[in-house]
Design an enzyme around this catalytic site. Structure first.
Site, short mmCIF file in Angstrom:
data_model
loop_
_atom_site.label_atom_id
_atom_site.label_comp_id
_atom_site.label_asym_id
_atom_site.label_seq_id
_atom_site.Cartn_x
_atom_site.Cartn_y
_atom_site.Cartn_z
N HIS A 7 0.84 -1.20 0.00
CA HIS A 7 0.00 0.00 0.00
C HIS A 7 0.87 1.25 0.00
CE1 HIS A 7 -2.76 2.90 2.24
NE2 HIS A 7 -3.43 2.60 1.14
N ARG A 8 0.78 2.00 -1.07
CA ARG A 8 1.67 3.15 -1.29
C ARG A 8 3.13 2.69 -1.22
NH1 ARG A 8 -1.48 7.35 2.83
NH2 ARG A 8 -3.56 6.55 2.35
N GLU A 34 0.52 -0.54 -4.79
CA GLU A 34 -0.62 0.37 -4.97
C GLU A 34 -0.07 1.78 -4.88
OE1 GLU A 34 -3.82 3.08 -3.31
OE2 GLU A 34 -1.88 2.49 -2.47
N ASP A 36 -1.14 6.23 -5.74
CA ASP A 36 -2.22 7.21 -5.92
C ASP A 36 -1.79 8.27 -6.93
OD1 ASP A 36 -3.97 6.35 -3.49
OD2 ASP A 36 -1.97 6.61 -2.65
N HIS A 49 -0.68 10.89 -2.46
CA HIS A 49 -2.00 10.50 -1.97
C HIS A 49 -2.94 11.68 -1.77
CE1 HIS A 49 -5.04 9.58 1.13
NE2 HIS A 49 -5.11 8.42 0.49
N GLU A 108 -4.59 4.05 -8.18
CA GLU A 108 -5.83 4.66 -7.68
C GLU A 108 -5.93 6.08 -8.19
OE1 GLU A 108 -8.09 6.16 -3.62
OE2 GLU A 108 -6.52 4.64 -3.43
N LYS A 110 -7.22 9.58 -7.85
CA LYS A 110 -7.70 10.37 -6.71
C LYS A 110 -8.62 11.49 -7.20
CE LYS A 110 -6.60 9.72 -3.09
NZ LYS A 110 -7.19 8.83 -2.08
N ASP A 228 0.47 -1.82 4.50
CA ASP A 228 1.63 -0.93 4.64
C ASP A 228 2.89 -1.71 4.97
OD1 ASP A 228 0.06 1.37 4.26
OD2 ASP A 228 -0.39 1.54 6.40
#
Length: 241
Positions: A7-8, A34, A36, A49, A108, A110, A228
């Protein structure tokens, strides 16, 4: 096998949404990352993000109000006392192309708070230029945007993000043409995963940092989850398989 997405990147141990974080996640054994994406003032996809640069960088203001060349000069590693620029999406995709290990990238969009005109078309064009369509998942809390993405490219995989319970979300996803749902972990039950599987819809919960929740998702056979701490997730998966 339940896949693991950083995640990120590896946001628990390195500056989120930076090349440092992405490389750490893949090195740890994650199956994908992943990230953003927002658009800069000059309509260039940048990886960050928040709608503003205030929290994660040494700058201030909205992403949309800065040129890309201004954004990449900011330090996105500030919270970890590291030097790490905000990446451009094209640079992440270039790295993915050159990587010896193929991995999936969940992008993703945003655009649930700020409407970025043509963000779907701009991002998909970049993906096609790098010949990465088969390794990309587009996701968003803006479900209309995912429908628009499929109009732009009917082949690309889309996923619907949500934080509150949806009645039969797999039916809802199929009506929107999405192949996956990405729900907040607390909304996920084993029954949901089983029903979604029967309807050919993948379930990838976020953000799963608790070890027991990870073990539960492995046991339930979730398609994947976002964490994370990909290194921890990989260690747990290896211990039970």
């Amino acid at each position: 096998m339940t896949m693991i997405f950083g995640h990120r990147g590896a946001a628990g141990t390195s500056p989120e949404n930076t090349m440092i974080s992405f490389k750490e996640a893949i090195h740890a054994g994650a199956d994908g990352i992943e990230l953003d994406v927002h658009l800069s003032k000059d309509q260039i996809p940048v990886v960050i993000h928040d709608e503003t640069v205030n929290r994660t960088t040494n700058g201030t203001g909205y992403v949309k109000d800065h040129l890309a060349e201004e954004l990449i000069r900011l330090n996105a590693g500030r919270l970890f006392n590291e030097e790490a620029p905000i990446p451009l999406l094209k640079d992440v995709l270039k790295w993915a192309c050159e990587s010896e290990k193929p991995f999936i990238i969940n992008i993703e969009l945003k655009n649930n708070m700020i409407e970025y005109s043509n963000i779907e078309e701009i991002v998909i064009q970049l993906v096609k230029e790098h010949k990465l369509s088969e390794r990309i998942i587009l996701s968003s809390f803006n479900h209309s945007s995912m429908v628009q993405a499929l109009k732009t490219d009917p082949v690309i995989e889309t996923a619907l993000l949500y934080s509150d319970g949806i009645y039969k979300p797999y039916d809802y996803a199929r009506r929107a043409g999405a192949r996956a749902i990405h729900p907040l972990m607390r909304t996920v039950k084993n029954e949901l995963i089983n029903q979604a599987r029967e309807n050919s819809v993948a379930v990838r919960p976020f953000t799963v940092n608790d070890e027991e929740e990870m073990r539960t998702l492995f046991e339930w056979g979730a398609s994947a989850f976002f964490t994370d701490y990909p290194e921890k997730a990989v260690r747990i998966r290896e211990s039970i398989t």
